[in-house]
Design a protein around this motif. Structure first.
Motif, PDB file in Angstrom:
ATOM      1  N   SER A 286       0.815  -1.213   0.000  1.00  0.00           N
ATOM      2  CA  SER A 286       0.000   0.000   0.000  1.00  0.00           C
ATOM      3  C   SER A 286       0.851   1.266   0.000  1.00  0.00           C
ATOM      4  O   SER A 286       0.317   2.366   0.132  1.00  0.00           O
ATOM      5  CB  SER A 286      -0.921   0.019   1.226  1.00  0.00           C
ATOM      6  OG  SER A 286      -0.162  -0.052   2.429  1.00  0.00           O
ATOM      7  N   HIS A 287       2.154   1.129  -0.131  1.00  0.00           N
ATOM      8  CA  HIS A 287       3.013   2.312  -0.207  1.00  0.00           C
ATOM      9  C   HIS A 287       4.312   1.959  -0.924  1.00  0.00           C
ATOM     10  O   HIS A 287       4.671   0.775  -1.040  1.00  0.00           O
ATOM     11  CB  HIS A 287       3.322   2.857   1.192  1.00  0.00           C
ATOM     12  CG  HIS A 287       4.203   1.946   2.017  1.00  0.00           C
ATOM     13  ND1 HIS A 287       3.706   0.876   2.726  1.00  0.00           N
ATOM     14  CD2 HIS A 287       5.560   1.939   2.216  1.00  0.00           C
ATOM     15  CE1 HIS A 287       4.705   0.250   3.342  1.00  0.00           C
ATOM     16  NE2 HIS A 287       5.834   0.869   3.045  1.00  0.00           N
ATOM     17  N   LEU A 566      -7.693   8.650  -3.075  1.00  0.00           N
ATOM     18  CA  LEU A 566      -6.284   8.286  -3.161  1.00  0.00           C
ATOM     19  C   LEU A 566      -5.781   7.802  -1.806  1.00  0.00           C
ATOM     20  O   LEU A 566      -6.308   8.199  -0.753  1.00  0.00           O
ATOM     21  CB  LEU A 566      -5.456   9.483  -3.619  1.00  0.00           C
ATOM     22  CG  LEU A 566      -5.640   9.927  -5.067  1.00  0.00           C
ATOM     23  CD1 LEU A 566      -4.808  11.175  -5.356  1.00  0.00           C
ATOM     24  CD2 LEU A 566      -5.261   8.822  -6.033  1.00  0.00           C
ATOM     25  N   PRO A 567      -4.759   6.952  -1.784  1.00  0.00           N
ATOM     26  CA  PRO A 567      -4.204   6.482  -0.506  1.00  0.00           C
ATOM     27  C   PRO A 567      -3.581   7.633   0.284  1.00  0.00           C
ATOM     28  O   PRO A 567      -3.298   8.703  -0.248  1.00  0.00           O
ATOM     29  CB  PRO A 567      -3.148   5.455  -0.934  1.00  0.00           C
ATOM     30  CG  PRO A 567      -3.443   5.134  -2.357  1.00  0.00           C
ATOM     31  CD  PRO A 567      -4.099   6.334  -2.941  1.00  0.00           C
ATOM     32  N   ASP A 568      -3.368   7.397   1.561  1.00  0.00           N
ATOM     33  CA  ASP A 568      -2.676   8.378   2.391  1.00  0.00           C
ATOM     34  C   ASP A 568      -1.259   8.597   1.867  1.00  0.00           C
ATOM     35  O   ASP A 568      -0.596   7.662   1.403  1.00  0.00           O
ATOM     36  CB  ASP A 568      -2.622   7.894   3.845  1.00  0.00           C
ATOM     37  CG  ASP A 568      -4.012   7.812   4.470  1.00  0.00           C
ATOM     38  OD1 ASP A 568      -4.917   8.527   3.975  1.00  0.00           O
ATOM     39  OD2 ASP A 568      -4.186   7.020   5.416  1.00  0.00           O
ATOM     40  N   ASN A 569      -0.808   9.839   1.954  1.00  0.00           N
ATOM     41  CA  ASN A 569       0.539  10.221   1.512  1.00  0.00           C
ATOM     42  C   ASN A 569       0.732  10.040   0.007  1.00  0.00           C
ATOM     43  O   ASN A 569       1.847   9.915  -0.485  1.00  0.00           O
ATOM     44  CB  ASN A 569       1.609   9.413   2.267  1.00  0.00           C
ATOM     45  CG  ASN A 569       2.994  10.024   2.138  1.00  0.00           C
ATOM     46  OD1 ASN A 569       3.152  11.252   2.143  1.00  0.00           O
ATOM     47  ND2 ASN A 569       4.006   9.189   1.994  1.00  0.00           N
ATOM     48  N   ALA A 570      -0.367  10.063  -0.764  1.00  0.00           N
ATOM     49  CA  ALA A 570      -0.260   9.856  -2.212  1.00  0.00           C
ATOM     50  C   ALA A 570       0.540  10.966  -2.877  1.00  0.00           C
ATOM     51  O   ALA A 570       1.221  10.732  -3.885  1.00  0.00           O
ATOM     52  CB  ALA A 570      -1.650   9.769  -2.830  1.00  0.00           C
ATOM     53  N   GLU A 571       0.478  12.189  -2.335  1.00  0.00           N
ATOM     54  CA  GLU A 571       1.204  13.300  -2.963  1.00  0.00           C
ATOM     55  C   GLU A 571       2.702  13.084  -2.952  1.00  0.00           C
ATOM     56  O   GLU A 571       3.429  13.642  -3.787  1.00  0.00           O
ATOM     57  CB  GLU A 571       0.860  14.619  -2.265  1.00  0.00           C
ATOM     58  CG  GLU A 571       1.271  14.708  -0.814  1.00  0.00           C
ATOM     59  CD  GLU A 571       0.249  14.090   0.132  1.00  0.00           C
ATOM     60  OE1 GLU A 571       0.433  14.235   1.360  1.00  0.00           O
ATOM     61  OE2 GLU A 571      -0.705  13.463  -0.361  1.00  0.00           O
ATOM     62  N   ASN A 572       3.217  12.267  -2.042  1.00  0.00           N
ATOM     63  CA  ASN A 572       4.643  11.949  -2.005  1.00  0.00           C
ATOM     64  C   ASN A 572       4.970  10.636  -2.701  1.00  0.00           C
ATOM     65  O   ASN A 572       6.127  10.224  -2.728  1.00  0.00           O
ATOM     66  CB  ASN A 572       5.136  11.890  -0.557  1.00  0.00           C
ATOM     67  CG  ASN A 572       5.056  13.234   0.131  1.00  0.00           C
ATOM     68  OD1 ASN A 572       5.325  14.269  -0.489  1.00  0.00           O
ATOM     69  ND2 ASN A 572       4.685  13.241   1.406  1.00  0.00           N
ATOM     70  N   MET A 573       3.961   9.980  -3.227  1.00  0.00           N
ATOM     71  CA  MET A 573       4.153   8.712  -3.941  1.00  0.00           C
ATOM     72  C   MET A 573       3.634   8.839  -5.371  1.00  0.00           C
ATOM     73  O   MET A 573       2.931   7.963  -5.878  1.00  0.00           O
ATOM     74  CB  MET A 573       3.444   7.567  -3.199  1.00  0.00           C
ATOM     75  CG  MET A 573       3.976   7.293  -1.808  1.00  0.00           C
ATOM     76  SD  MET A 573       3.249   5.833  -1.011  1.00  0.00           S
ATOM     77  CE  MET A 573       1.540   6.340  -0.842  1.00  0.00           C
ATOM     78  N   TYR A 574       3.972   9.961  -6.018  1.00  0.00           N
ATOM     79  CA  TYR A 574       3.656  10.204  -7.425  1.00  0.00           C
ATOM     80  C   TYR A 574       2.147  10.254  -7.680  1.00  0.00           C
ATOM     81  O   TYR A 574       1.719  10.060  -8.813  1.00  0.00           O
ATOM     82  CB  TYR A 574       4.299   9.143  -8.326  1.00  0.00           C
ATOM     83  CG  TYR A 574       5.774   8.942  -8.090  1.00  0.00           C
ATOM     84  CD1 TYR A 574       6.720   9.713  -8.761  1.00  0.00           C
ATOM     85  CD2 TYR A 574       6.225   7.997  -7.174  1.00  0.00           C
ATOM     86  CE1 TYR A 574       8.081   9.535  -8.527  1.00  0.00           C
ATOM     87  CE2 TYR A 574       7.584   7.813  -6.942  1.00  0.00           C
ATOM     88  CZ  TYR A 574       8.507   8.583  -7.622  1.00  0.00           C
ATOM     89  OH  TYR A 574       9.848   8.407  -7.389  1.00  0.00           O
ATOM     90  N   HIS A 575       1.341  10.484  -6.640  1.00  0.00           N
ATOM     91  CA  HIS A 575      -0.125  10.508  -6.737  1.00  0.00           C
ATOM     92  C   HIS A 575      -0.677   9.190  -7.274  1.00  0.00           C
ATOM     93  O   HIS A 575      -1.676   9.168  -7.995  1.00  0.00           O
ATOM     94  CB  HIS A 575      -0.588  11.677  -7.609  1.00  0.00           C
ATOM     95  CG  HIS A 575      -0.366  13.015  -6.978  1.00  0.00           C
ATOM     96  ND1 HIS A 575      -1.172  13.514  -5.984  1.00  0.00           N
ATOM     97  CD2 HIS A 575       0.590  13.954  -7.193  1.00  0.00           C
ATOM     98  CE1 HIS A 575      -0.746  14.710  -5.621  1.00  0.00           C
ATOM     99  NE2 HIS A 575       0.319  15.000  -6.329  1.00  0.00           N
ATOM    100  N   ALA A 580      -2.232   1.431  -8.690  1.00  0.00           N
ATOM    101  CA  ALA A 580      -0.930   1.814  -9.243  1.00  0.00           C
ATOM    102  C   ALA A 580       0.203   1.467  -8.283  1.00  0.00           C
ATOM    103  O   ALA A 580       1.310   1.126  -8.719  1.00  0.00           O
ATOM    104  CB  ALA A 580      -0.916   3.301  -9.561  1.00  0.00           C
ATOM    105  N   LEU A 581      -0.048   1.537  -6.976  1.00  0.00           N
ATOM    106  CA  LEU A 581       0.993   1.202  -6.003  1.00  0.00           C
ATOM    107  C   LEU A 581       1.401  -0.264  -6.089  1.00  0.00           C
ATOM    108  O   LEU A 581       2.529  -0.620  -5.718  1.00  0.00           O
ATOM    109  CB  LEU A 581       0.502   1.512  -4.590  1.00  0.00           C
ATOM    110  CG  LEU A 581       0.378   2.997  -4.229  1.00  0.00           C
ATOM    111  CD1 LEU A 581      -0.268   3.157  -2.865  1.00  0.00           C
ATOM    112  CD2 LEU A 581       1.738   3.686  -4.250  1.00  0.00           C
ATOM    113  N   THR A 582       0.510  -1.110  -6.593  1.00  0.00           N
ATOM    114  CA  THR A 582       0.812  -2.545  -6.654  1.00  0.00           C
ATOM    115  C   THR A 582       1.360  -2.984  -8.006  1.00  0.00           C
ATOM    116  O   THR A 582       1.812  -4.123  -8.130  1.00  0.00           O
ATOM    117  CB  THR A 582      -0.459  -3.359  -6.360  1.00  0.00           C
ATOM    118  OG1 THR A 582      -1.406  -3.176  -7.431  1.00  0.00           O
ATOM    119  CG2 THR A 582      -1.097  -2.907  -5.067  1.00  0.00           C
ATOM    120  N   LEU A 583       1.302  -2.101  -9.002  1.00  0.00           N
ATOM    121  CA  LEU A 583       1.645  -2.544 -10.360  1.00  0.00           C
ATOM    122  C   LEU A 583       3.110  -2.944 -10.495  1.00  0.00           C
ATOM    123  O   LEU A 583       3.441  -3.839 -11.269  1.00  0.00           O
ATOM    124  CB  LEU A 583       1.307  -1.437 -11.364  1.00  0.00           C
ATOM    125  CG  LEU A 583      -0.177  -1.139 -11.543  1.00  0.00           C
ATOM    126  CD1 LEU A 583      -0.384  -0.016 -12.550  1.00  0.00           C
ATOM    127  CD2 LEU A 583      -0.925  -2.391 -11.997  1.00  0.00           C
TER     128      LEU A 583
END
Length: 687
Positions: A286-287, A566-575, A580-583
């Motif tokens: 998830s991150h 969007l997931p928490d802290n998405a702005e620091n994980m390329y939104h 997309a986090l799992t791809l």
């Protein structure tokens, strides 16, 4: 007498030999001079061409300046050689003239005297011609030296102007950022600012009215009246018969994800509980590591890219996100449950509404995603196996590199198959970047045989040089059911400073084979789509010009699709979205060409951008070497008169589509069987 004749003949032969040697040396000197002139002419022509081209793209790097200085030094050396040849011609010509004059004073037989006189006349003509050539060379030397100095001045001036322009733009960008920070930090302005919608609070990058100054007079604005919908809707449940533009229907629903289960005015089969999604059997990440805060001068890289094809420009990973284009293509399946629900619909018109909502949902992830995905290498693949979780399997392969084209195939146990071949054409225009997906998307439902085809709209990234990047979608999507001839026309309205409509508006009408409208679709491509069933329609005049508009009386709008938060802290994980986090999460058993195994992409995700840039350059050079080898093999085969087998994708093959008449790549099978056997011997080594 014989002795005298013999002496004269000996003198004549000696003189002839002496003259021949002089003439030979003179001709050799003239030939060398002509070669120097020709070489000098080529250099001058090349430098002149560089001078003419300097207006398009002036060289500013150290290597370019060194190349210009080297050219000027070569030019000076050629001029010195030419001057030396001129001196030699003059020297040998004068010596030949003196020798012939001395020869005329000798006593030789009558026949010898006539020959000497003829030689003297020819030498005189040669001397005159040589003098003319020497004068022409001297003029050429003066002209070349003059133009050389002028070229140097022009190059220096253009270089200074470009440096000045870069400094001005950088200063403007700094001032713009300072103003943005000042506005955000001003407590008075923040206290008086109106509350933003929930979607904007979550980090929306929609340009506000005041930001329109970022665009200059060349920006296209769209008048609100000209862009208004060609129809008006009236809700039947509203007893006041209050007329509402379809652009405002998007606010009629609460917009919660659980609204998807509403059954009013929708066939019960579309929400059959027997088709509910299975719970995922595997817990996925998830991150990812936070995006490093690396500063980069965007203009210093993009200034030489204006008007060029973006896929052919070597770009550092600083402009990328740690996903490939194949993974971005697979990300269209984030709202696959829309297709699962559509497969359970008995009405093809209701099914078309869900298909339309699915086509819009693929753009919801782009609202914050202004970074560029990695260009896949030729033969690169990506699998998304969610068979146990959601009942589908997806496979992508890069089937062509120039132009870049990717083939995609998805098979679902829930009763549908989707396939597409997408070619991305992109152009950088200085202020904005246009991305034009080319190719058709096919969707077929197994039980009914309904076959839908549509194409994607144009994406535009604004404020490339100055200001905050933001993305917009514009254009029309025509979804056609080729079995029933039913259609859905969707319109993505471009952002307009003067429009009173909500930004990112999408409207659409679902019609049957006879052109009669049955459903109205409305919403935004970054938030939600609703449908309203039409119960009555009529034609009325509207506006001062008396234009005819269709007035649709509809039931209350119902939510078809709502974007996931969007997931928490998405702005620091390329939104990145949750999918997309799992791809790019590592998985065992994937093919050796899978994007998850690409080293530069993996290094970038880990935050090691410098190493990623080095690895990216290595992979691209390796791909270029393979392409050069193939081109050489094709040339050899052509010379030998034999047929050369061009590159063929491993998992897809070309086939003509009977519906569209186009020839595109479709899945030929074998990948999942090879994965079960773990037999990847047929895969190329691309990493």
């Amino acid at each position: 007498m014989e002795a005298a004749c013999l002496r004269g003949l000996c003198v004549f032969v000696t003189v002839e030999g002496f003259r021949a040697g002089r003439v030979e040396r003179l001709l050799i000197g003239a030939w060398k001079a002509r070669r120097k002139i020709a070489s000098l002419g080529d250099i001058v022509a090349q430098l002149s061409t560089a001078g003419h081209d300097s207006g398009d793209e002036e060289p500013t790097s150290q290597s370019d300046r060194s190349e210009i200085q080297g050219t000027l030094k070569t030019l000076a050396s050629k001029l010195d050689d030419l001057s030396t040849c001129n001196d030699l011609i003059a020297k040998h010509g004068a010596a030949l003239q003196r020798s012939l004059s001395e020869l005329e004073g000798l006593r030789v037989p009558v026949d010898g005297g006539d020959k000497i006189k003829a030689v003297n006349e020819r030498a005189t003509l040669f001397r005159i011609t040589s003098n003319a050539m020497i004068n022409a060379c001297r003029d050429f030397l003066d002209l070349a030296e003059t133009h050389s100095r002028r070229w140097q001045r022009v190059l220096q001036y253009e270089r200074e102007q470009r440096i000045h322009l870069e400094e001005t733009i950088e200063q403007l960008a700094k001032q713009h950022n300072s103003l943005e920070r000042a506005w955000r930090e001003a407590p008075a302005l923040a206290a008086n600012a109106p509350a933003a919608p929930a979607s904007d609070k979550a980090g929306s990058e929609r340009p506000q009215k005041g930001e329109a100054s970022d665009e200059d007079e060349d920006t296209e604005y769209f008048d609100a009246m000209e862009d208004s919908p060609a129809f008006i809707t009236v809700t039947a449940a509203d007893h006041t018969q209050h007329r509402r533009s379809v652009s405002n229907l998007s606010g009629a629903s609460g917009g919660h994800p659980n609204d998807w289960n509403q059954e009013d005015h929708v066939s019960p089969s579309c929400n059959d509980s027997s088709g509910k999604e299975l719970q995922p059997r595997r817990r996925r990440r998830s991150h990812i590591p936070d995006k490093p805060n690396y500063s980069l001068n965007l203009w210093s890289i993009m200034k030489n890219c204006i008007g060029k094809e973006l896929s052919k420009i070597p770009m550092p990973v600083n402009f990328n996100e740690p996903l490939s284009m194949l993974q971005r293509l697979s990300e269209d399946l984030e709202y696959h449950e829309l297709l699962d629900r559509a497969a359970r619909c008995e009405s093809s018109l209701e099914q078309l509404c869900y298909v339309a909502a699915f086509s819009v949902s693929s753009y919801s992830t782009t609202i914050h995603r202004t970074a560029k995905p990695f260009n896949p290498l030729l033969g690169e693949t990506y699998e998304l196996d969610r068979l146990d979780d959601y009942g589908y399997r997806s496979l992508c392969e890069q089937v062509s590199h120039h132009p870049p084209a990717a083939a995609h195939h998805v098979l679902s146990r829930r009763g549908w198959t989707l396939w597409q071949e997408i070619t991305i054409a992109s152009k950088f225009r200085g202020k904005y970047l246009s991305i034009m997906p080319l190719g058709a998307i096919h969707l077929q439902f197994h039980s009914s045989g309904n076959h839908y085809v549509w194409r994607k709209v144009t994406s535009t990234v604004h404020n490339i040089i100055v200001g905050k990047l933001w993305i917009d979608q514009s254009g029309d999507i025509d979804i056609v059911n080729h079995r029933t001839k039913e259609t859905c026309q969707l319109k993505f309205s471009p952002y307009s400073y003067f429009s009173r409509d909500v930004p990112r508006k999408v409207t659409g009408v679902v019609t049957d084979s006879e052109g009669q409208a049955h459903y109205i679709l409305s919403g935004t491509w970054d938030d939600k789509i609703e449908s309203a069933k039409i119960v009555q329609s009529s034609r009325r005049g509207s506006g001062s010009e008396g234009k005819q508009k269709t007035v649709y009386q509809t039931l209350s709008p119902k939510l078809l699709w709502k974007k996931y938060p969007l997931p928490d802290n998405a702005e620091n994980m390329y939104h990145f979205s949750s999918l997309a986090l799992t791809l790019n999460e590592p998985e065992e058993g994937v093919g050796p060409t899978d994007s998850r195994l690409r080293p530069d992409q993996r290094l970038m995700e880990a935050g090691r951008w410098d190493e990623a840039n080095v690895e990216k350059q290595r992979l691209e050079e390796k791909q270029r070497a393979v392409r050069r080898r193939r081109e050489a093999e094709a040339t050899d085969a052509l010379d030998e008169g034999r047929e050369y087998e061009r590159y063929q994708p491993r998992w897809f093959q070309k086939r003509r589509n009977s519906l569209t008449g186009e020839t595109n790549f479709v899945y030929k099978g074998g990948y999942w069987e090879a994965k079960d056997r773990q037999d990847w011997n047929m895969c190329p080594e691309i990493f």
